[in-house]
Design a protein around this motif. Sequence first.
Motif, short mmCIF file in Angstrom:
data_model
loop_
_atom_site.label_atom_id
_atom_site.label_comp_id
_atom_site.label_asym_id
_atom_site.label_seq_id
_atom_site.Cartn_x
_atom_site.Cartn_y
_atom_site.Cartn_z
N LYS A 144 -19.56 -28.18 -1.16
CA LYS A 144 -20.00 -30.13 -2.03
C LYS A 144 -19.54 -31.12 -1.51
CE LYS A 144 -20.41 -27.35 -6.80
NZ LYS A 144 -19.58 -27.38 -7.74
N LEU A 145 -18.51 -31.03 -0.82
CA LEU A 145 -18.30 -32.42 0.19
C LEU A 145 -19.35 -32.87 0.60
CD1 LEU A 145 -14.07 -31.43 0.97
CD2 LEU A 145 -15.46 -32.97 -0.71
N PRO A 146 -19.37 -33.84 1.08
CA PRO A 146 -20.66 -34.83 2.14
C PRO A 146 -20.56 -34.20 3.54
CG PRO A 146 -20.28 -36.11 1.13
CD PRO A 146 -19.13 -35.30 0.47
N PHE A 147 -18.94 -34.85 4.01
CA PHE A 147 -18.47 -35.00 5.47
C PHE A 147 -18.60 -33.37 6.18
CE2 PHE A 147 -15.62 -35.38 2.27
CZ PHE A 147 -14.33 -34.85 3.35
N VAL A 148 -18.64 -32.03 5.08
CA VAL A 148 -18.33 -30.85 5.82
C VAL A 148 -19.25 -30.59 6.68
CG1 VAL A 148 -17.80 -28.55 4.84
CG2 VAL A 148 -16.52 -30.25 4.86
N ALA A 149 -19.64 -29.91 7.45
CA ALA A 149 -21.09 -29.76 8.88
C ALA A 149 -20.51 -28.29 8.92
CB ALA A 149 -20.62 -30.39 10.36
N TYR A 150 -19.37 -27.15 8.48
CA TYR A 150 -19.48 -25.99 8.66
C TYR A 150 -18.20 -25.81 8.10
CZ TYR A 150 -18.94 -21.02 9.74
OH TYR A 150 -18.21 -19.77 10.00
N CYS A 151 -18.46 -24.43 7.69
CA CYS A 151 -17.15 -23.82 6.23
C CYS A 151 -17.09 -22.80 6.49
CB CYS A 151 -16.91 -24.50 5.29
SG CYS A 151 -15.62 -23.57 4.58
N GLY A 152 -15.86 -21.60 7.43
CA GLY A 152 -16.23 -20.00 6.65
C GLY A 152 -14.40 -19.59 6.89
N LEU A 153 -14.98 -18.49 6.87
CA LEU A 153 -13.81 -17.27 7.24
C LEU A 153 -13.04 -17.38 8.22
CD1 LEU A 153 -14.94 -14.21 4.89
CD2 LEU A 153 -13.17 -16.26 3.89
N SER A 154 -12.30 -17.32 8.16
CA SER A 154 -11.55 -16.84 8.96
C SER A 154 -11.21 -15.81 9.67
CB SER A 154 -9.27 -17.87 8.84
OG SER A 154 -8.69 -16.74 8.36
N VAL A 155 -9.59 -15.27 10.73
CA VAL A 155 -10.56 -14.14 10.65
C VAL A 155 -10.20 -13.38 10.19
CG1 VAL A 155 -9.22 -13.03 13.47
CG2 VAL A 155 -10.50 -14.93 14.00
N SER A 156 -8.34 -13.67 9.48
CA SER A 156 -8.05 -12.86 8.65
C SER A 156 -8.62 -12.35 7.39
CB SER A 156 -6.13 -13.53 8.07
OG SER A 156 -6.67 -14.38 7.20
N GLY A 157 -10.19 -12.95 7.37
CA GLY A 157 -10.23 -13.31 5.92
C GLY A 157 -9.81 -13.57 4.70
N THR A 158 -8.75 -14.59 4.72
CA THR A 158 -7.65 -15.25 3.68
C THR A 158 -7.66 -16.45 3.58
OG1 THR A 158 -6.17 -14.56 4.75
CG2 THR A 158 -6.47 -12.52 3.92
N GLY A 159 -8.58 -16.82 5.10
CA GLY A 159 -8.87 -18.34 5.10
C GLY A 159 -9.95 -18.80 5.04
N TYR A 160 -9.62 -19.97 4.91
CA TYR A 160 -11.06 -21.11 5.58
C TYR A 160 -10.95 -22.34 6.20
CZ TYR A 160 -12.73 -19.48 0.88
OH TYR A 160 -12.54 -18.09 -0.08
N TRP A 161 -11.98 -22.20 7.41
CA TRP A 161 -11.55 -23.07 8.94
C TRP A 161 -12.85 -23.71 8.52
CZ3 TRP A 161 -14.46 -23.97 13.09
CH2 TRP A 161 -15.44 -22.91 13.80
N GLY A 162 -13.73 -25.29 8.55
CA GLY A 162 -14.77 -25.82 8.84
C GLY A 162 -14.28 -26.60 10.12
#
Length: 342
Positions: A67-85
């Motif tokens: 929902k944040l307008p400045f985020v171009a990408y967001c997905g799961l991290s390698v472990s699957g327990t975190g997020y990166w973007g």
Amino acid sequence: MRAESDKTKRDLDKATLPAITPSGDFEYRSASKLKPNGHSGLIQFDIDLKDNPHIRNYADLKAQIAKLPFVAYCGLSVSGTGYWGLVPIAFPERHGQHFDALKRVFAHYKINLDDKPRNVASLRGYSYDPAGYFSSQVMLFELYDEPKPQPARSFDYSRFQDQDDSALISRIVRYAESASEGNRHATLFSASRLAGGYIAAGRLDEQTVVYALETIASEWPMHSKSQKTIRDGIRYGQTAPIYPEERTIPLTIHKKTCTPPAYKTYKRTPPPRPRLRFNPEEGELLDVVIPDSSPWDDHKRGEGTSTYSLVDSPNREEFARLLSIAPDQLPLYQFNSKSTQA
């Protein structure tokens, strides 16, 4: 990897994954080796579960971040327990300041970001998310935090006054204090290495130096990393002791060009030969005279002007004994009859 419960093994497997530097292209992975115009215009963020245990809807966090307008990408991290973007920034040369503002915005929503992406050369291992969020239209993130002026610090140097070479500690501490943001690690390592040289020479106490430098680094982030930097720098510096300079008074040079001594050449005069006086009529030896100059030194043998001639004598051995020379080395002369009277 996401099914692996052993974190140690999971980290080892993670290290084998391909990786990228999302924020730029480098000669090699170091913030100082970013190629000219090599910044990608993107800054990454990293959200770990261990840093956000207070978020109750953590599983739905990706949908909220979208929902944040400045985020171009967001997905799961390698472990699957975190997020990166990824977030596009307006001023790539202010990468760190953009990250500070981004971290402050996320903190407003009670989300804690990892500090590593503040470094423009931070790494990102390949990850898999079949439902990753891609924005079709994204807003450029223009916020950045101006660096705050460093407040003047009043460091108490009096505690070091009873130590040997206390001025050295003061100089090392001031050098560490002068570290600019983004260059703290290198400056702290240099100060610690310098201190290690003084410690190895017996000029400083190691515990005192460690305490002084850790006092400076205690106000910086990642204090444990600073402690390791101090230990590594001191250990490296101890391989090259720094002893006091030995000063000597140079000799005074009165003349740059030395005058050679004057030498006088003397003509060597050969020692006079012994002269025998004897009675020419009876052949009796009268005495031996050592004249100042031999009357026959200038005699030219073989010429008719000679007044004496070499003779043989049965008294040669006696004459030689009186003169303390070998008989075969004794020349005997007989005056001619014309010069006998003279």
